[in-house]
Scaffold this motif. Structure first.
Motif, PDB file in Angstrom:
ATOM      1  N   ALA A 137       9.980   1.485  14.138  1.00 28.77           N
ATOM      2  CA  ALA A 137      10.656   2.656  13.571  1.00 28.77           C
ATOM      3  C   ALA A 137      12.011   2.279  12.979  1.00 28.77           C
ATOM      4  O   ALA A 137      12.411   2.776  11.916  1.00 28.77           O
ATOM      5  N   LYS A 138      12.714   1.392  13.646  1.00 25.83           N
ATOM      6  CA  LYS A 138      14.044   0.990  13.170  1.00 25.83           C
ATOM      7  C   LYS A 138      13.972   0.145  11.903  1.00 25.83           C
ATOM      8  O   LYS A 138      14.989  -0.035  11.224  1.00 25.83           O
ATOM      9  N   LYS A 139      12.791  -0.391  11.578  1.00 26.29           N
ATOM     10  CA  LYS A 139      12.614  -1.180  10.365  1.00 26.29           C
ATOM     11  C   LYS A 139      12.258  -0.305   9.154  1.00 26.29           C
ATOM     12  O   LYS A 139      12.222  -0.798   8.027  1.00 26.29           O
ATOM     13  N   LEU A 147       0.024   1.435  14.688  1.00 22.06           N
ATOM     14  CA  LEU A 147       0.335   0.066  14.264  1.00 22.06           C
ATOM     15  C   LEU A 147       0.750  -0.791  15.453  1.00 22.06           C
ATOM     16  O   LEU A 147       0.353  -1.954  15.565  1.00 22.06           O
ATOM     17  N   ALA A 148       1.561  -0.218  16.344  1.00 28.34           N
ATOM     18  CA  ALA A 148       2.012  -0.971  17.518  1.00 28.34           C
ATOM     19  C   ALA A 148       0.836  -1.362  18.398  1.00 28.34           C
ATOM     20  O   ALA A 148       0.717  -2.513  18.835  1.00 28.34           O
ATOM     21  N   GLY A 172       5.823   2.347   5.022  1.00 28.80           N
ATOM     22  CA  GLY A 172       6.666   1.432   4.276  1.00 28.80           C
ATOM     23  C   GLY A 172       6.806   0.065   4.918  1.00 28.80           C
ATOM     24  O   GLY A 172       7.703  -0.708   4.569  1.00 28.80           O
ATOM     25  N   LEU A 173       5.925  -0.254   5.845  1.00 29.73           N
ATOM     26  CA  LEU A 173       5.969  -1.539   6.543  1.00 29.73           C
ATOM     27  C   LEU A 173       4.883  -2.473   6.003  1.00 29.73           C
ATOM     28  O   LEU A 173       3.914  -2.016   5.390  1.00 29.73           O
ATOM     29  N   THR A 174       5.047  -3.745   6.253  1.00 26.31           N
ATOM     30  CA  THR A 174       4.012  -4.721   5.919  1.00 26.31           C
ATOM     31  C   THR A 174       3.437  -5.293   7.204  1.00 26.31           C
ATOM     32  O   THR A 174       4.072  -5.226   8.273  1.00 26.31           O
ATOM     33  N   MET A 215       4.012  -7.983  12.666  1.00 27.10           N
ATOM     34  CA  MET A 215       3.760  -9.137  13.526  1.00 27.10           C
ATOM     35  C   MET A 215       5.052  -9.898  13.829  1.00 27.10           C
ATOM     36  O   MET A 215       5.183 -10.507  14.899  1.00 27.10           O
ATOM     37  N   ALA A 216       6.022  -9.860  12.915  1.00 30.70           N
ATOM     38  CA  ALA A 216       7.321 -10.488  13.193  1.00 30.70           C
ATOM     39  C   ALA A 216       8.022  -9.793  14.349  1.00 30.70           C
ATOM     40  O   ALA A 216       8.676 -10.444  15.187  1.00 30.70           O
ATOM     41  N   GLU A 217       7.892  -8.466  14.426  1.00 30.34           N
ATOM     42  CA  GLU A 217       8.497  -7.733  15.541  1.00 30.34           C
ATOM     43  C   GLU A 217       7.786  -8.049  16.853  1.00 30.34           C
ATOM     44  O   GLU A 217       8.404  -8.094  17.913  1.00 30.34           O
ATOM     45  N   VAL A 218       6.477  -8.267  16.804  1.00 31.83           N
ATOM     46  CA  VAL A 218       5.743  -8.675  18.009  1.00 31.83           C
ATOM     47  C   VAL A 218       6.267 -10.024  18.495  1.00 31.83           C
ATOM     48  O   VAL A 218       6.512 -10.222  19.695  1.00 31.83           O
TER      49      VAL A 218
END
Length: 437
Positions: A275-277, A379-380, A407-409, A414-417
């Motif tokens: 969400a913050k992204k 998504l999460a 609006g995410l890719t 996966m970078a946040e994971v």
């Protein structure tokens, strides 16, 4: 417990593509071959064989089918010396392209290998078969239908009265009121925390965690909430603890399942990070996103409370069908899903609408009622399955429409994971804290 389904989906349209399942009872092992993406209906086998065959534990399946001898044609042929139950869809197939999902073993099986030990019966149900059998109406009507069908209860005027769910403790009611009030702040939260010794101790424990690296010592509950943790985190985790106390975790769960609180904490954490992204113009409230993730699986506990005689059956079906979405298995067994009953209960407890929708539509993120909270939790959960941190089928490709709406890719997700791995010790600490209550 996450199992890859991309290969199953890619080849599902092929008429000779079969999923291999290993079952057993006190008499011995049997093999099942059925169309790859269909649900294995255990009741069909029980009825036809008069044997109560059960799925073998996932880890044991993986070891069994990873034997070196099964990498050879001779070993694969000998495998079919076991009794074999074949779905009637394959009755006229001379060759089957076989896949076992847990081990990834794949080979072609000639009909001559198994015809001597074969029995042909209808074993599989498709997603459309399951949907056609579902009751009509809104979620409350569906829940009422399931309760009346699978229990001895008859619905009274208020569904909540019929279900026999425990009432919420006064502290929990106050926390829900705070969470639902957009004007509420720390000044109203601190007194609620102070009157609950268990919650006070937990807040102090969180505040001194190295994760927050707060300068100086923490002197009081006020200090812990105002200077270190903040309103959103404390009220969300307090609500998670309080609701976790309302119902006990089920005992006869699917083996190899991700622990309930681990999945809750990891989903909440990743959903908040995602969400913050997001762009500020469409960004949801991170606190409510966190709460949606924390409670996304709460309906699972409610199902165990409502349908104890059927919950063991549900667990066995999940083990036998690791490639299938959990909500479809629940629809088949109970005619209601954890998302439906969880969201309905949260709505009856007056949790924010964003949280209720985030839970209800996480498996239907493109539903017109879903909204961004459900999309972020979806998504999460999808990403965590790829890491083995959540239950359900593993799909490498994310839904492009959901990514576009947020609006995410996929790379950002996966970078946040990966970023969460650096905080794994703290996440385990939070998980253990919630589980201990």
């Amino acid at each position: 417990m996450a199992i890859g389904v991309n290969t199953l989906e890619t080849d599902a349209g092929k008429s000779n593509f079969a999923r291999l399942v290993l079952l057993h009872d006190n008499i011995g092992k049997v093999l099942v071959l059925l169309p790859a993406v269909k649900l294995l209906n255990l009741v069909s086998i029980w009825r036809e064989t008069e044997r109560h065959l059960q799925p073998v534990k996932g880890d044991d399946v993986r070891r069994f089918f990873s034997q070196e001898t099964l990498r050879t044609k001779e070993g694969q042929r000998k495998l079919f010396s076991l009794p074999v139950f074949v779905d009637d869809a394959f009755e006229c197939q001379d060759v089957l392209d076989v896949l076992e999902p847990y081990s990834g073993l794949r080979f072609s099986a000639d009909r001559s290998w198994y015809i001597a030990n074969m029995r042909s019966i209808r074993l599989g149900l498709s997603a459309s078969d399951i949907d056609r059998a579902q009751p009509k109406g809104d979620d409350e009507a569906v829940i009422s239908h399931a309760v009346e069908r699978f229990t001895a209860l008859r619905i009274r005027q208020r569904l909540e009265d019929t279900l026999g769910l425990p009432s919420l403790a006064p502290t929990t009611q106050k926390i829900i009121m705070l969470r639902s009030d957009p004007a509420a702040g720390v000044d109203r939260l601190v007194p609620v925390v102070k009157v609950d010794p268990s919650l006070s101790a937990q807040v102090m424990s969180w505040s001194v965690s190295p994760y927050y690296a707060a300068p100086g010592s923490i002197q009081s509950i006020d200090d812990a909430i105002i200077r270190v943790l903040g309103f959103d985190l404390v009220v969300n985790l307090a609500l998670g603890i309080a609701m976790g106390k309302t119902l006990t975790l089920p005992e006869d769960t699917p083996r190899n399942q991700t622990p309930y609180w681990q999945q809750a904490v990891y989903t909440a954490t990743l959903a908040e990070r995602l969400a913050k992204k997001m762009e500020s113009s469409i960004r949801p409230k991170p606190g409510l996103v966190y709460l949606s993730g924390l409670l996304h699986n709460f309906g699972y506990i409610v199902l165990a409370h409502l349908f104890p005689p059927h919950f063991s059956l549900l667990s066995r079906y999940i083990e036998a069908n690791p490639h299938l979405r959990l909500d479809y298995i629940e629809k088949h067994i109970l005619h209601v899903t954890r998302e439906q009953v969880g969201a309905w209960l949260m709505e009856s407890w007056s949790l924010p609408e964003e949280v209720c929708n985030g839970v209800r539509y996480l498996n239907e993120p493109l539903n017109p009622n879903a909204g961004v909270y459900a999309q972020i939790v979806h998504l999460a959960n999808h990403a965590l399955r790829l890491k083995g941190w959540a239950d359900g089928p593993l799909e490498k490709e994310f839904n492009a429409d959901v990514l576009a709406l947020t609006g995410l890719t996929q790379q950002q997700v996966m970078a946040e994971v990966e970023g969460m791995e650096a905080d794994s010790e703290v996440l385990k600490e939070f998980t253990n804290a919630l589980a201990s209550h």
